[in-house]
Design a protein around this motif. Structure first.
Motif, short mmCIF file in Angstrom:
data_model
loop_
_atom_site.label_atom_id
_atom_site.label_comp_id
_atom_site.label_asym_id
_atom_site.label_seq_id
_atom_site.Cartn_x
_atom_site.Cartn_y
_atom_site.Cartn_z
N ALA A 1 1.62 -11.59 -13.54
CA ALA A 1 1.15 -12.72 -12.75
C ALA A 1 1.79 -14.01 -13.27
N TYR A 2 1.85 -14.13 -14.60
CA TYR A 2 2.48 -15.31 -15.18
C TYR A 2 3.96 -15.35 -14.83
N ALA A 3 4.64 -14.21 -14.91
CA ALA A 3 6.07 -14.15 -14.62
C ALA A 3 6.36 -14.58 -13.19
N ILE A 4 5.48 -14.21 -12.27
CA ILE A 4 5.67 -14.57 -10.86
C ILE A 4 5.65 -16.09 -10.70
N HIS A 5 4.64 -16.74 -11.28
CA HIS A 5 4.58 -18.20 -11.21
C HIS A 5 5.78 -18.82 -11.92
N PHE B 1 0.28 -16.69 -3.63
CA PHE B 1 -0.07 -15.57 -4.51
C PHE B 1 -1.59 -15.52 -4.53
N GLY B 2 -2.14 -14.60 -3.78
CA GLY B 2 -3.59 -14.54 -3.71
C GLY B 2 -4.07 -13.25 -3.06
N PRO B 3 -5.38 -13.09 -2.96
CA PRO B 3 -5.94 -11.85 -2.40
C PRO B 3 -5.76 -11.78 -0.89
N THR B 4 -5.55 -10.58 -0.40
CA THR B 4 -5.49 -10.29 1.03
C THR B 4 -6.32 -9.04 1.30
N PHE B 5 -6.66 -8.84 2.56
CA PHE B 5 -7.66 -7.83 2.90
C PHE B 5 -7.20 -7.03 4.13
N ARG B 6 -7.36 -5.73 4.07
CA ARG B 6 -7.02 -4.86 5.20
C ARG B 6 -8.17 -3.88 5.43
N ALA B 7 -8.73 -3.91 6.61
CA ALA B 7 -9.84 -3.01 6.93
C ALA B 7 -9.31 -1.72 7.54
N GLU B 8 -8.38 -1.10 6.83
CA GLU B 8 -7.82 0.18 7.27
C GLU B 8 -8.55 1.31 6.56
N ASN B 9 -8.87 2.34 7.29
CA ASN B 9 -9.57 3.48 6.69
C ASN B 9 -8.53 4.41 6.04
N SER B 10 -7.87 3.89 5.00
CA SER B 10 -6.79 4.62 4.34
C SER B 10 -7.21 5.02 2.94
N ASN B 11 -7.56 6.27 2.77
CA ASN B 11 -7.91 6.78 1.44
C ASN B 11 -6.68 7.44 0.82
N THR B 12 -5.73 6.63 0.42
CA THR B 12 -4.51 7.16 -0.18
C THR B 12 -4.32 6.54 -1.56
N GLN B 13 -3.33 7.05 -2.27
CA GLN B 13 -3.03 6.53 -3.61
C GLN B 13 -2.26 5.22 -3.55
N ARG B 14 -1.92 4.75 -2.34
CA ARG B 14 -1.07 3.55 -2.22
C ARG B 14 -1.76 2.43 -1.45
N HIS B 15 -3.03 2.61 -1.07
CA HIS B 15 -3.70 1.60 -0.23
C HIS B 15 -5.00 1.11 -0.87
N LEU B 16 -5.22 -0.19 -0.75
CA LEU B 16 -6.48 -0.82 -1.14
C LEU B 16 -6.98 -1.67 0.02
N SER B 17 -8.28 -1.91 0.06
CA SER B 17 -8.84 -2.79 1.08
C SER B 17 -8.76 -4.25 0.66
N GLU B 18 -8.69 -4.47 -0.64
CA GLU B 18 -8.50 -5.83 -1.18
C GLU B 18 -7.40 -5.74 -2.22
N PHE B 19 -6.36 -6.52 -2.03
CA PHE B 19 -5.23 -6.49 -2.96
C PHE B 19 -4.60 -7.87 -3.00
N TRP B 20 -3.61 -8.04 -3.88
CA TRP B 20 -2.98 -9.35 -4.06
C TRP B 20 -1.56 -9.32 -3.53
N MET B 21 -1.16 -10.41 -2.91
CA MET B 21 0.16 -10.49 -2.31
C MET B 21 0.90 -11.73 -2.81
N ILE B 22 2.21 -11.56 -2.98
CA ILE B 22 3.10 -12.68 -3.26
C ILE B 22 3.96 -12.86 -2.02
N GLU B 23 3.94 -14.06 -1.44
CA GLU B 23 4.67 -14.29 -0.20
C GLU B 23 5.43 -15.61 -0.25
N PRO B 24 6.71 -15.57 -0.63
CA PRO B 24 7.54 -16.77 -0.55
C PRO B 24 8.05 -16.99 0.88
#
Length: 462
Positions: free
Chosen positions: A141-145, A225-248
């Motif tokens: 997180a520090y490296a990104i900033h 750089f902050g939290p984002t939210f997806r209400a997808e019913n995805s129970n996989t090893q690569r998906h979260l309902s709340e996660f953080w995104m970096i968007e330049p």
């Protein structure tokens, strides 16, 4: 006496022979009637500090509360260790017990599965594995900033509550203060959102990109750089309902500038982790992924291959490889396709460009062929897509036409179209899922293990 962190004591030669003050949690205690050894960890390092209790100076009764999980405060002399496995140790002079932990403490000294630890997410940061992951997460997180600030980008705070669906997918968490057991209705029976808190439907954001474009078209180069939210019913090893995104988002950048920045950015982050979290990375490599360090260095030492989606599909079709999902032009590539290109064909990270417009978002710049858009996806080994971005459509008429084709409701997004109406410029941007980058940097295989408190369908504990 001021408290010293274990990480600084283990890294310092100047304090040997000095009286020091340490505080932390007990990992283990062992010994005999003459001497007792306690492995202490305060979270500052993957490494424990050994505390030596001379039993001529301490009683069994004093040391009895020192069990795995207990918290203690010790002062004593820092000396070179006589035993193997540690450089320094402390010869204890004083002991204070802060908090005890009885036999019900869930993290007793034995192997725990990652599945078990997910059920103990409130305690799992005390394990070596999750202590390492959280330190790597903090450093990244520090490296990104640091990266963006050093390049003159401005950090823009975009809203978490929004009325716009950036991706057009509709998978948004609704935000409302309306009484759900007695919803106000309009004359035609619809929910009357004029009585809601914001006077209109609102939701948690799926992306800060659209607002990021507003910043870029005013102050040049921004990043979110902050939290984002997806209400997808995805129970996989690569998906979260709340996660953080970096968007330049960058004004006056074309697709090539965008690719250059994305490659420079991920290499910077990986280099920062290798340089600043070496002990944690080596621990994770030893216990979870023997190839972790070589894979991180592989990305650093190779230029990313750049090719079009069309060329990528041709390679996949001619490969003779039997994919679970058949390949043809126009499909949204699956992780198995992306990983084949990276791991087996090119054996390098890949940036795919010029995707079919039908599988990409409305805001991407259309190519002259009328079929493709200036999208770019960065593909990594083991992960597949780690970055998605594009040059944005700067032409108001083309953007409006695409919005109409997709029947996107834009009545609340007049503000976004104004960036094309007044002083429009070429501009580009991309999004990187922070947890995807963490998966790559830690060698973990489940995204629920690189965020402190995972939010997934049917799971909102802690």
């Amino acid at each position: 006496m001021k408290r010293s962190k274990i990480a600084s004591l283990l890294a310092s030669d100047s304090l040997v022979g000095s009286e020091v003050d340490v505080r932390g949690w007990v990992r283990t205690r062992r010994g005999n009637k003459y001497v007792q050894f306690v492995a202490l960890n305060d979270g500052s390092s993957i490494n424990n500090l050994q505390i030596v209790f001379d039993m001529n100076r301490f009683s069994d009764e004093q040391l009895k509360p020192i069990t795995t999980g207990a918290s203690i405060h010790v002062t004593g002399k820092l000396v070179e260790s006589q035993g193997k496995g540690q450089k320094y140790e402390i010869q204890a002079d004083t002991l204070e017990i802060y908090g005890t932990a009885d036999e019900t403490y869930p993290l007793q000294k034995k192997g725990h599965t990652l599945e078990f630890l997910r059920e103990k997410a409130h305690l799992r940061p005390r394990t070596n594995t999750f202590g390492a992951i959280l330190r790597v997460r903090s450093a990244l997180a520090y490296a990104i900033h640091k990266f963006f600030q050093e390049k003159g980008f401005f950090y823009l705070h975009t809203p978490l509550i929004t009325a716009s669906d950036c991706e057009g997918a509709g998978a948004m968490f609704q935000v409302t203060t309306l009484p759900l057991n007695d919803l106000p209705r309009t004359e035609d029976g619809a929910v009357d959102y004029s009585q809601d808190f914001f006077g209109k439907p609102a939701a948690l954001t799926v992306s800060g990109q659209l607002e990021g474009e507003l910043g870029a078209t005013a102050i040049g180069e921004i990043y979110t750089f902050g939290p984002t939210f997806r209400a997808e019913n995805s129970n996989t090893q690569r998906h979260l309902s709340e996660f953080w995104m970096i968007e330049p988002e960058m004004a006056f950048y074309d697709i090539t500038d965008n690719m250059d920045l994305a490659e420079e950015f991920v290499k910077y982050c990986i280099r920062y982790v290798l340089d600043n979290c070496r002990d944690d990375i080596e621990f994770l490599a030893e216990h979870y992924d023997k190839d972790l360090i070589s894979r991180l260095e592989f990305v650093l030492h190779n230029d990313f291959v750049r090719l079009t989606y069309t060329e990528g599909v041709e390679i996949l079709e001619k490969s003779g490889h039997k994919f679970e999902f058949p390949v043809s032009w126009g499909i949204d590539l699956q992780s198995e396709h992306e990983r084949y290109l990276v791991e087996q064909h090119f054996k390098k990270p890949v940036i795919l460009t010029d995707y079919p417009k039908e599988i990409k978002a409305f805001y991407m710049k259309q190519n002259e062929d009328g079929r493709t858009v200036r999208a770019m996806d960065v593909l990594f080994p083991q992960i597949g897509e780690i970055i998605g971005g594009s040059e944005r459509e700067a032409d108001l008429d083309k953007l409006q036409q695409r919005i109409d084709e997709l029947h996107i409701p834009m009545k609340d997004m007049w503000w976004y179209l104004d960036t094309r109406r007044y002083g429009s410029v070429p501009h580009s941007g991309f999004g990187l899922g922070f947890e995807r980058l963490l998966l790559f940097c830690t060698g973990m295989t489940n995204i629920r293990d690189v965020i402190p408190f995972p939010r997934t369908p049917k799971n909102c504990e802690f």
